[in-house]
Design an enzyme around this catalytic site. Structure first.
Site, PDB file in Angstrom:
ATOM      1  N   GLY A  30       0.837  -1.190   0.000  1.00  0.00           N
ATOM      2  CA  GLY A  30       0.000   0.000   0.000  1.00  0.00           C
ATOM      3  C   GLY A  30       0.872   1.239   0.000  1.00  0.00           C
ATOM      4  N   CYS A  31       0.468   2.262   0.724  1.00  0.00           N
ATOM      5  CA  CYS A  31       1.212   3.515   0.779  1.00  0.00           C
ATOM      6  C   CYS A  31       2.676   3.258   1.120  1.00  0.00           C
ATOM      7  CB  CYS A  31       0.593   4.441   1.816  1.00  0.00           C
ATOM      8  SG  CYS A  31       1.590   5.895   2.190  1.00  0.00           S
ATOM      9  N   PHE A  32       3.583   3.639   0.213  1.00  0.00           N
ATOM     10  CA  PHE A  32       4.990   3.326   0.464  1.00  0.00           C
ATOM     11  C   PHE A  32       5.583   4.164   1.578  1.00  0.00           C
ATOM     12  CE2 PHE A  32       6.203   5.685  -3.797  1.00  0.00           C
ATOM     13  CZ  PHE A  32       5.839   6.923  -3.267  1.00  0.00           C
TER      14      PHE A  32
END
EC number: 1.8.4.11
Length: 208
Positions: A30-32
């Site tokens: 997901g969000c890095f």
């Protein structure tokens, strides 16, 4: 005799130190920013770079990826010292820091570019499969996080690197704020830690 000893001592002192042996793990969670923030706190992790992997577009931009113009996933390259932490431990923590039951994105972030994956070299494949089997046994459910063949990793723009710890300011709907504050608000609002806690309980490594 003293002169010979001094020369030998200078030679030893002047010798370059042995280069630190590092290994890497390439994951998409997901969000890095969140994956990077989590693993920068882990002893033995020497660096984390955020970027993109899994697609066919060379050197993609962040805007192209998040707008769905490529087939890349937001990813993180985790470098670590195997004398301090093992690849197995990295995998164990990673799987318990994401929603392994969600194949449509992660938390509030939806879309294929936010889905999860572990990119493995042939040498890493057996360890990844074992880690997934262990996670499934712990949950009592099949997980959807796929194992994919190792892929080229393209670093995101410098703006995105170590975002969660940056005191640089960025424009949000609340005005100009430090990136670390913007990140904290995003993570809380997205419900990442709440969902991970519901799913993994005390096994979640980054929220206890």
């Amino acid at each position: 005799m003293f002169r010979v000893f001094a020369i030998l001592l200078l030679a030893v002192v002047g010798m370059p130190a042995t280069a630190q042996q590092t290994e890497t793990a390439l994951v998409a969670g997901g969000c890095f920013w969140c994956v990077e923030s989590d693993f920068r706190r882990v002893e033995g992790v020497t660096d984390v770079r955020v970027g993109f992997a899994g697609g066919t577009t060379p050197d993609p931009s962040y805007d192209d990826v998040v707008r769905g113009r490529t087939s890349h996933l937001e990813s993180a390259m985790i470098s670590f010292d195997p004398e301090q932490i093992s690849y197995d431990q990295i995998l164990h923590m990673f799987l318990r820091s994401i929603d392994v039951l969600d194949d449509g994105g992660q938390f509030c972030d939806r879309g294929a570019h936010y889905t999860t994956a572990i990119f493995a070299t042939p040498d890493q494949m057996a360890q990844v499969q074992a880690a997934i089997e262990a996670a499934e046994a712990e949950l009592g459910q099949s997980i959807v996080t796929p194992v994919r063949e190792a892929a080229p990793f393209y670093e995101a723009e410098e703006f995105h690197q170590n975002y969660a710890n940056s005191d640089e300011r960025t424009l949000t709907r609340f005005g100009w704020v430090e990136r670390r504050a913007a990140y904290k608000g995003y993570r809380e609002g997205c419900g990442r830690d709440r969902r991970v806690g519901e799913l993994w309980g005390n096994s979640a490594p980054f929220i206890n």
